[in-house]
Design an enzyme around this catalytic site. Structure first.
Site, PDB file in Angstrom:
ATOM      1  N   GLU A  69      41.644  12.497  66.513  1.00 54.01           N
ATOM      2  CA  GLU A  69      40.887  11.371  66.044  1.00 54.01           C
ATOM      3  C   GLU A  69      42.309  11.171  64.048  1.00 54.01           C
ATOM      4  O   GLU A  69      42.648  10.189  63.728  1.00 54.01           O
ATOM      5  CB  GLU A  69      39.809  11.219  64.391  1.00 54.01           C
ATOM      6  CG  GLU A  69      38.802  11.006  65.852  1.00 54.01           C
ATOM      7  CD  GLU A  69      38.429  12.536  66.770  1.00 54.01           C
ATOM      8  OE1 GLU A  69      37.569  12.398  68.276  1.00 54.01           O
ATOM      9  OE2 GLU A  69      38.586  13.600  66.636  1.00 54.01           O
ATOM     10  N   GLN A  71      25.752  15.197  68.444  1.00 58.65           N
ATOM     11  CA  GLN A  71      27.215  14.567  67.853  1.00 58.65           C
ATOM     12  C   GLN A  71      26.631  12.878  67.081  1.00 58.65           C
ATOM     13  O   GLN A  71      27.348  12.385  66.519  1.00 58.65           O
ATOM     14  CB  GLN A  71      27.851  14.061  68.740  1.00 58.65           C
ATOM     15  CG  GLN A  71      28.751  14.894  69.299  1.00 58.65           C
ATOM     16  CD  GLN A  71      29.618  14.335  69.855  1.00 58.65           C
ATOM     17  OE1 GLN A  71      29.621  12.771  70.285  1.00 58.65           O
ATOM     18  NE2 GLN A  71      30.763  15.473  70.560  1.00 58.65           N
ATOM     19  N   LYS A  82      24.904   3.210  68.705  1.00 63.67           N
ATOM     20  CA  LYS A  82      26.193   2.375  70.199  1.00 63.67           C
ATOM     21  C   LYS A  82      24.822   1.191  70.721  1.00 63.67           C
ATOM     22  O   LYS A  82      25.427   0.933  71.560  1.00 63.67           O
ATOM     23  CB  LYS A  82      25.761   4.421  71.274  1.00 63.67           C
ATOM     24  CG  LYS A  82      26.188   4.002  72.811  1.00 63.67           C
ATOM     25  CD  LYS A  82      25.834   5.338  73.560  1.00 63.67           C
ATOM     26  CE  LYS A  82      26.854   4.641  74.633  1.00 63.67           C
ATOM     27  NZ  LYS A  82      26.764   6.427  75.599  1.00 63.67           N
ATOM     28  N   MET A 104      56.277  24.436  48.506  1.00 66.82           N
ATOM     29  CA  MET A 104      55.655  23.983  47.418  1.00 66.82           C
ATOM     30  C   MET A 104      54.893  25.131  47.127  1.00 66.82           C
ATOM     31  O   MET A 104      54.515  25.653  46.204  1.00 66.82           O
ATOM     32  CB  MET A 104      55.005  23.075  47.189  1.00 66.82           C
ATOM     33  CG  MET A 104      54.826  22.251  46.117  1.00 66.82           C
ATOM     34  SD  MET A 104      56.201  21.773  45.271  1.00 66.82           S
ATOM     35  CE  MET A 104      56.752  20.823  45.589  1.00 66.82           C
TER      36      MET A 104
END
Length: 583
Positions: free
Chosen positions: A57, A120, A169, A491
């Site tokens: 994602e 979830q 949902k 860095m």
């Protein structure tokens, strides 16, 4: 009142239809339990809307950013609830800090179980409240058309930014008769801000009274599509232009008045000019700490004109003598028009201006960007400079987009790859999110299939989203990766060398001094069926770059570079131009 559709439609189909209605052509979406209805709807719109499946994602969010940064349009990404939604957090924070128009749509557990720690479930709106421009939890299917309309409007107007839309949902599954013509309800949101003639006259008066003016231009110039106006304004006033890392491309790098990038790793001459200027014309910038260093010492010798669309940025860091809350594109267009209407007053430069330009030119000649090249190794600065030269010789600079990860390679790219047009360069500037380069390049490639898109990356950053090579191959996105592989977090190593007596504190990424470079990036790339090659000899570089640029599909060129190189010049954090470390 607009006529409603007579056909009952699911919330998921309504949502996707809203995307189509807003001109969305590509979405970057990873499915899961709470977003499955949206994905099912996307399959029914595949003729009008391309869905690209990232492999993470976060990759999808950065792809949407790349799409938005390269086009100026709103980027759209979709994820499921819980971990899918939280994987967007870095992308949303990045888009917020860099002013990128983004609409992130997340599935959510059904309304009856919200707040019960359902499987979830995360309260993603609450998680993302501080790092988004606005946020929605949709509790009525009937509200979807209005919410999506508002989300796109908020993301793309005023100072652009990310908006998250969380859709339970059961809201996706419910069937209603939709009304796509619902009016927005945004009381108090007034993104259209214009500079008045009296305000702009103060700017012109300050310029006429100035002997040593400098323009300090940033990403706001690009966001407002004002690069042409900036060039006209600089040429008519004869003022040199210093650019932020996000401003690169807003003013032609090869223009006589361009002082390149300023700030921590900017050119010495840009920083000298800012330090000595008696007038700073700040356009679409936010006085970031990587530009200012010690704030009290930054541009302290002169007046400040600050034009920005976001009122919260005015006087936030530095007090502006002429503060103007306005769209910088509109302001520049009107400034140029006002100058053109009074040509006699601008026919001759003000007293002292010629001497100032000569001084700036002396600094530029005395303090160019430089590094000590070597014949026994490929230095990263050299590799980037050669890439730019080859692209230039091919006449493809305006048809090439460059992204980066975060670290030394990012700053070297800003220094040694020169940009003459806007939206040909973007990087994670404010947040400094490693893993940005590859997926952002893929988003830009999806927007511009005919352009060459190159991710200049480091081995640390590249590893963070390396799985997106699978997406690049399967979605036929022929991005190129110039991997500057020094086996370290470069860095951080540089700061260790400068400020921590070179004590290595978990910055080595290899498998051991007696081991070959690790991991084997060529083997990984080929496992994804992506073209790849590794080189370490300088004489092989040009041919390898040509091969990379000529490849028809995605390609990764692994260039072994020494880790001892430092990005110079450098003004240490919180320091001043007096503390600059030169090459």
């Amino acid at each position: 009142m607009a006529e409603k559709s007579a056909q009952p439609t699911s919330g998921a189909d309504i949502l996707v239809q809203c995307l189509v209605n807003h001109g969305v052509e590509v979405v970057f979406a990873y499915p899961g339990g709470a977003s499955m209805p949206i994905h099912q709807a996307l399959t029914r719109f595949r003729a009008r809307l391309r869905t690209i499946l990232p492999r993470h994602e976060q990759g999808g969010g950065f792809m949407a950013e790349g799409y938005a940064r390269s086009t100026g349009k709103v980027g759209v990404c979709v994820a499921t609830s819980g971990p899918g939604a939280t994987n967007f957090v870095t992308c949303l924070a990045d888009a917020k800090m860099d002013s990128v128009p983004l609409v992130a749509i997340t599935g959510q557990v059904g309304r009856p179980v919200i707040g019960t720690d359902a499987f979830q479930e995360t309260p993603i709106v609450e998680v993302c409240r501080p790092i988004t421009k606005h946020h929605y939890l949709v509790t009525r299917t009937e509200d979807l058309p209005r919410v999506i309309k508002e989300a796109f409007y908020i993301a793309s107007t005023g100072r652009p930014g990310p908006v998250i839309v969380d859709v339970p949902k059961d809201v996706q599954n419910q069937f209603i008769v939709p009304d796509y013509e619902q009016a927005m309800s945004l009381p108090g949101y007034q993104p259209d801000r214009k500079a008045s003639r009296p305000e702009l006259q103060k700017v012109l008066d300050a310029i006429r009274q100035s002997r040593r003016p400098i323009i300090y231009a940033g990403g706001g110039v690009i966001a407002s599509n004002a690069a042409v106006q900036l060039k006209a304004f600089a040429e008519r006033t004869g003022i040199p232009v210093a650019l932020t890392v996000h401003g690169l491309g807003a003013f032609p790098s090869e223009h006589f008045l361009c002082l390149q990038m300023l700030g921590m790793h900017g050119t010495v001459y840009a920083n000298y000019a800012i330090n000595e200027a008696d007038l700073l014309v700040a356009l679409g910038v936010r006085f970031d700490d990587r530009v200012t260093g010690k704030v009290s010492e930054f541009a302290k010798h002169g007046k400040i004109v600050h034009i920005d669309i976001d009122p919260s940025e005015i006087n936030k860091i530095k007090v502006a003598h002429v503060p103007i809350v306005a769209d910088v594109g509109q302001a520049l267009r009107d400034l140029v028009s006002m100058i053109d209407q009074d040509r006699d007053a601008w026919a001759a430069p003000p007293p002292g201006r010629a001497e100032w330009i000569r001084q700036v030119e002396e600094w530029r000649e005395a303090e160019p960007l430089r590094y000590d090249d070597r014949d026994d190794a490929i230095l990263p600065q050299y590799a980037i400079a050669r890439l730019w030269q080859i692209v230039k010789e091919r006449g493809k600079l305006d048809d090439t987009i460059v992204t980066t990860g975060v670290g030394q390679h990012q700053m070297w790219s800003a220094q040694y790859y020169h940009f003459n047009s806007p939206r040909s360069w973007f990087t994670s500037g404010g947040l400094g999110a490693m893993g940005f380069g590859l997926p952002a390049a893929m988003g830009a490639q999806a927007a511009y299939p005919g352009k060459t898109v190159i991710d200049i990356d480091g081995d640390g950053s590249f590893l963070m989203n390396i799985q997106e090579l699978a997406c690049a191959y399967c979605e036929k996105l022929p991005v190129k990766v110039l991997l500057l592989n020094n086996q370290h977090l470069g860095m951080v190593v540089q700061w260790e060398d400068r400020f921590y007596k070179s004590n290595r504190a978990h910055t080595y990424l290899g498998a051991g001094a007696d081991q070959a470079p690790y991991p084997d990036f060529v083997a990984i790339a080929k496992g994804f069926r992506v073209g790849a090659r590794s080189i370490e000899n300088k004489e092989d570089l040009d041919a390898a770059l040509e091969e990379m640029l000529d490849s028809k599909g995605p390609y990764m060129l692994d260039v072994q570079v020494p880790f001892q190189e430092h990005v110079l010049p450098m003004i240490p954090g919180g320091a001043t131009i007096r503390d600059i470390i030169k090459a």
